[in-house]
Design an enzyme around this catalytic site. Structure first.
Site, PDB file in Angstrom:
ATOM      1  N   HIS A  96      51.088  76.066  32.499  1.00 30.47           N
ATOM      2  CA  HIS A  96      51.518  74.911  31.696  1.00 30.47           C
ATOM      3  C   HIS A  96      50.500  73.787  31.848  1.00 30.47           C
ATOM      4  O   HIS A  96      49.728  73.726  32.812  1.00 30.47           O
ATOM      5  CB  HIS A  96      52.900  74.421  32.122  1.00 30.47           C
ATOM      6  CG  HIS A  96      52.902  73.610  33.384  1.00 30.47           C
ATOM      7  ND1 HIS A  96      52.671  72.248  33.406  1.00 30.47           N
ATOM      8  CD2 HIS A  96      53.095  73.981  34.678  1.00 30.47           C
ATOM      9  CE1 HIS A  96      52.733  71.808  34.646  1.00 30.47           C
ATOM     10  NE2 HIS A  96      52.980  72.832  35.450  1.00 30.47           N
ATOM     11  N   CYS A  97      50.518  72.873  30.878  1.00 29.35           N
ATOM     12  CA  CYS A  97      49.745  71.623  30.962  1.00 29.35           C
ATOM     13  C   CYS A  97      50.707  70.477  30.675  1.00 29.35           C
ATOM     14  O   CYS A  97      51.898  70.574  30.998  1.00 29.35           O
ATOM     15  CB  CYS A  97      48.538  71.638  30.024  1.00 29.35           C
ATOM     16  SG  CYS A  97      48.934  71.790  28.258  1.00 29.35           S
ATOM     17  N   TRP A  98      50.223  69.383  30.090  1.00 29.40           N
ATOM     18  CA  TRP A  98      51.085  68.219  29.889  1.00 29.40           C
ATOM     19  C   TRP A  98      52.060  68.423  28.729  1.00 29.40           C
ATOM     20  O   TRP A  98      53.269  68.270  28.872  1.00 29.40           O
ATOM     21  CB  TRP A  98      50.236  66.970  29.666  1.00 29.40           C
ATOM     22  CG  TRP A  98      50.978  65.769  29.150  1.00 29.40           C
ATOM     23  CD1 TRP A  98      50.710  65.078  28.014  1.00 29.40           C
ATOM     24  CD2 TRP A  98      52.112  65.117  29.735  1.00 29.40           C
ATOM     25  NE1 TRP A  98      51.601  64.033  27.840  1.00 29.40           N
ATOM     26  CE2 TRP A  98      52.465  64.035  28.905  1.00 29.40           C
ATOM     27  CE3 TRP A  98      52.867  65.343  30.880  1.00 29.40           C
ATOM     28  CZ2 TRP A  98      53.538  63.194  29.163  1.00 29.40           C
ATOM     29  CZ3 TRP A  98      53.936  64.495  31.152  1.00 29.40           C
ATOM     30  CH2 TRP A  98      54.258  63.436  30.306  1.00 29.40           C
ATOM     31  N   SER A 104      46.562  74.357  28.325  1.00 34.82           N
ATOM     32  CA  SER A 104      47.292  75.564  28.731  1.00 34.82           C
ATOM     33  C   SER A 104      46.964  76.740  27.820  1.00 34.82           C
ATOM     34  O   SER A 104      46.847  77.878  28.283  1.00 34.82           O
ATOM     35  CB  SER A 104      48.800  75.304  28.752  1.00 34.82           C
ATOM     36  OG  SER A 104      49.265  74.874  27.497  1.00 34.82           O
ATOM     37  N   TYR A 125      54.689  70.125  30.782  1.00 39.77           N
ATOM     38  CA  TYR A 125      55.341  69.371  31.846  1.00 39.77           C
ATOM     39  C   TYR A 125      56.254  68.286  31.282  1.00 39.77           C
ATOM     40  O   TYR A 125      57.288  67.960  31.883  1.00 39.77           O
ATOM     41  CB  TYR A 125      54.284  68.754  32.762  1.00 39.77           C
ATOM     42  CG  TYR A 125      54.848  67.928  33.899  1.00 39.77           C
ATOM     43  CD1 TYR A 125      55.423  68.528  35.010  1.00 39.77           C
ATOM     44  CD2 TYR A 125      54.800  66.531  33.858  1.00 39.77           C
ATOM     45  CE1 TYR A 125      55.945  67.775  36.054  1.00 39.77           C
ATOM     46  CE2 TYR A 125      55.311  65.765  34.900  1.00 39.77           C
ATOM     47  CZ  TYR A 125      55.883  66.396  35.995  1.00 39.77           C
ATOM     48  OH  TYR A 125      56.402  65.645  37.021  1.00 39.77           O
TER      49      TYR A 125
END
Length: 346
Positions: A96-98, A104, A125
């Site tokens: 995952h990323c933001w 991601s 996130y």
């Protein structure tokens, strides 16, 4: 052939039976501020690189930012795969990323080209944080363990956990014992955001069939702010009071703080000087200089006992019962406390 995977919502991504590692590909600073409990940091950009790409995106163009990103990440690609492959469980990882965007997806593409199955978090996130805050507002049954300073509430929470009850050690998660004396060892504390993530993680592992025991806490534990949603639950939940004799409380506190640095002990007394009174603080300092921790402890309890009793009366919460803990071992204490759970939960 490239491997596959899925894009999952938060609950699917965090499903309890999934043992595959979670890789957080945001920058180290983002990860440190708050991350999914148990997630491993595998940043595509370090903090400086992220700032450089972001500046190019805002001040130049998305195309320029993309090229800078390629320039920065190119030499790292092999190391990303070398890190992920031995940690993959059944050749599968989660990423995952933001926001569930470029970072991601780029890492997922790389891993899949390397033959690793990848599950992505839809919304990243940010979606996870929305779920954390939603879950903390859920209506579930709590029991609060109260008691004056030195009554051993944290040990009792751990005893409850060891004896089959549903309990969360909030002070353990916060890295602080919750008073002016609560972190004399200078243990690093998590951010308030990370604390709420960890509380969510603990709650998610517990069932709905029995109450969850929490220690009575205020709105902060050291520097960590307790989520307002959880503070409200604590203040409205029934309370079970743990009592011990004064001598027992003093003895327990002397064990807890017996190895504490004397300078830090004095500093802690100075932090409550205004409410304890200058003469009492000086007397406590003198006792510490003489290695008479018991006398210093009794002086501190004058303040903390008054504070706790006043707070208990002000909140006027329903007291479900009282347990005298002196003389009980951990198993006996847990059984005595659990006797105050709703009948269907025992």
């Amino acid at each position: 052939m490239p491997a596959g995977g899925q894009t999952l919502n938060v609950r699917e991504f965090l499903r309890a039976d999934d043992r595959s590692p979670i890789f957080d590909v945001r920058s180290p600073g983002e990860h440190e501020h708050g991350h999914i409990s148990g997630a491993l940091s595998l940043p595509i950009f370090d903090d400086q690189e992220r700032a450089r790409v972001g500046t190019a995106f805002k001040q130049q163009s998305p195309e320029d930012a993309f090229e800078i990103g390629l320039e920065v990440t190119g030499p790292k690609l092999a190391s990303f795969v070398r890190t992920a492959r031995p940690l993959a469980v059944d050749n599968r990882v989660r990423v995952h990323c933001w926001r569930g965007g470029l970072r991601s997806n780029a890492m997922a593409w790389l891993f899949r080209q390397a033959g690793i199955e990848v599950d992505l978090l839809h919304g990243g996130y940010k979606a996870y944080r929305t779920e954390v805050l939603r879950s903390l507002r859920e209506d579930r049954q709590f029991l609060v363990l109260g008691g004056m300073t030195g009554s051993g509430k944290t040990d009792a929470i751990l005893a409850l956990k060891s004896n089959g009850a549903q309990a969360i050690d909030l002070e353990g998660l916060a890295g602080h014992k919750g008073s002016a004396f609560g972190n004399l060892a200078l243990t690093p504390q998590p951010t308030s955001e990370q604390f709420s993530n960890d509380v969510h993680h603990e709650l998610a592992r517990l069932g709905d069939e029995a109450p969850v025991w929490l220690e009575d806490e205020s709105s902060s534990i050291g520097r960590v702010q307790v989520p307002p949603e959880l503070v409200e639950r604590i203040r409205n939940a029934p309370i079970v009071l743990l009592e011990r004799t004064d001598d027992d409380r003093v003895a327990r506190l002397c064990v807890d703080y017996g190895d504490a640095d004397h300078v830090r002990l004095k500093d802690a007394f100075d932090r409550i000087r205004k409410k304890l009174g200058g003469q009492n603080v000086q007397a406590a300092h003198a006792a510490i200089d003489e290695d008479d921790l018991a006398t210093a402890t009794r002086i501190a309890l004058v303040y903390y006992d008054k504070y706790y009793q006043r707070d208990l009366e002000r909140r006027a919460r329903p007291v479900r019962g009282t347990v005298q803990g002196s003389g009980l071992d951990q198993a006996e204490l847990a059984r005595a406390l659990r006797a105050h759970e709703p009948a269907h939960a025992v």
